[in-house]
Design an enzyme around this catalytic site. Sequence first.
Site, PDB file in Angstrom:
ATOM      1  N   ASP A   1       1.052  -1.120  -0.029  1.00 18.56           N
ATOM      2  CA  ASP A   1      -0.055  -0.067   0.089  1.00 18.56           C
ATOM      3  C   ASP A   1       0.929   1.229   0.087  1.00 18.56           C
ATOM      4  O   ASP A   1       1.677   1.465   0.925  1.00 18.56           O
ATOM      5  CB  ASP A   1      -0.735  -0.085   1.328  1.00 18.56           C
ATOM      6  N   HIS A   2       1.060   1.952  -1.293  1.00 23.97           N
ATOM      7  CA  HIS A   2       2.171   2.856  -1.231  1.00 23.97           C
ATOM      8  C   HIS A   2       1.983   3.915  -0.337  1.00 23.97           C
ATOM      9  O   HIS A   2       2.941   4.687   0.085  1.00 23.97           O
ATOM     10  CB  HIS A   2       2.251   3.250  -2.503  1.00 23.97           C
TER      11      HIS A   2
ATOM     12  N   HIS B   1      -5.895   2.731   1.592  1.00 23.80           N
ATOM     13  CA  HIS B   1      -5.040   3.653   2.076  1.00 23.80           C
ATOM     14  C   HIS B   1      -5.650   4.516   3.481  1.00 23.80           C
ATOM     15  O   HIS B   1      -5.050   4.683   4.177  1.00 23.80           O
ATOM     16  CB  HIS B   1      -4.741   4.819   0.888  1.00 23.80           C
TER      17      HIS B   1
END
Length: 485
Positions: A184-185, A247
């Site tokens: 999950d960036h 996110h």
Amino acid sequence: MNTEKFNPTIIIIFGAGGDLTWRKLVPALYNLWRDEWLTRQFSIIGVDRREMKQNEYRQHLREGVDQFSRQTVTNEAKWTKFANHVSYIDADFSDAETYTKLAEAIESQAKEWDAKPSTIYYLAIPPSLIQMVTEGLGKAGLAQDRERARIVVEKPFGRDLDSARALNQLLTSVFDEKQVYRIDHYLGKETVQNLLAFRFANALFEPLWNRHYIEQVQIVVCEEVGVEHRGGYYDHAGALRDMIQNHLMQLLCLVAMEPPVSFDAEEIRDKKLDLLRSIRPLKPDEISEFAVRGQYEGYQSEPDVAPNSYTETFAELMLFVDNWRWQSVPFSLVTGKKLAQKSSIVNVRFRPVPHLAFPKSATESWEPNELHIHIQPDEGIDICMQAKVPGLKLRIEPVAMQFRYSEAFDKEPVPEAYETLLLDIIKGDTTLFMSAAQVEQAWRVVMPILEVWEKSKRGIKTYAPGTMGPKVSNLIPVEPMLMAS
Ligand code: BG6
């Protein structure tokens, strides 16, 4: 000069000709190499269907680095040195031969280095190909080294709880859970990681971090862009799947989790999972009260979007965390596309003082204390408090104490999220990655809303691009809090 040394590493990128590799992965690897994080014994093997010569592929990557990397190619000799670590294999993912070839390439590299390298299989491919590649790797014995072989999977992790479970089962039928890195960036962003430092390296905030002092929390991720060229994917996803399930839920975990005993990966992951498990599930008849969805005007004319689509491009949820710390504190999660500004921010509003002793005329502008954690852009933290306006008249007004990354640490270039995450994968540190249980639990939270929203378009509100989304009266207004920062 970085002195930390890592095991020799081979990064095998499936989907080596795609956008993610071009814009994010290789620029990040280039930066890591430039900053001397990578050992001399590292290589990148790109695998994709397109026929390309080695030089052609390296040239294509160079263009990506020049456009998207925080450090562009300024020195030809340096680029050539980096590019010498990169090779390309054109191959069909469905062909067993591909994986045999790969195994041979790994074997020969290991011989050359006279070392047992870590192998990172990065799946930069559409979800429909994950099964094929994972099984291919498994059958060729490439997952067997439980310590050194790792697989990296990008979101989306399924499109609902059942498909996420199936995906996790597939991955763990070939790899051990500890070999799986779900990206999950957002977790690679500096300010997101700073949430942990802010909460657990300061004595100041933790005593206030509970229902006795905090009235409400908002986690807001606004984007100015629309769906752009991703209409085909987005129209089947929507804001809830695309942003909230991953996110925003991860941000919620970091804001609300209990203090960890250590910074051990398992410990942090367990604490986050506990938090997700404490989120009160919404009942179908509560959804219209606690969840709002919207769609920007013009969305239905975007390329690859159905003309009568009712996919949401804006979503706002109010969630409650059923534990001792947070009972009755509303957490709003808000996200949308084509909004007035790009801004990701966590707003914490504290309860009012128990008694305002000042004359009424002095406190007309009084506001409760707020903490604004700016995740992007303009990364930093504001503590909003009250102060006396200088002068003979007694007047109390809000002021902000500001900390900005760019001012406090201007000498250190901030690494991109993918640099942090790739380096952690190379080190074998899973702290910033989502476990199977976390992903599934996050799906459990959003499933009741998805189910209600998918059945009917009732309640979807349109909003004009460049605004703050649809007007919602039953939730905490976003606008004043954002504007106050
Ligand atoms: C991605 C979503 O995961 O995150 C996109 O799929 C979104 O729709 C993007 O635009 C936002 O990321 P960032 O880093 O620009 O906030």
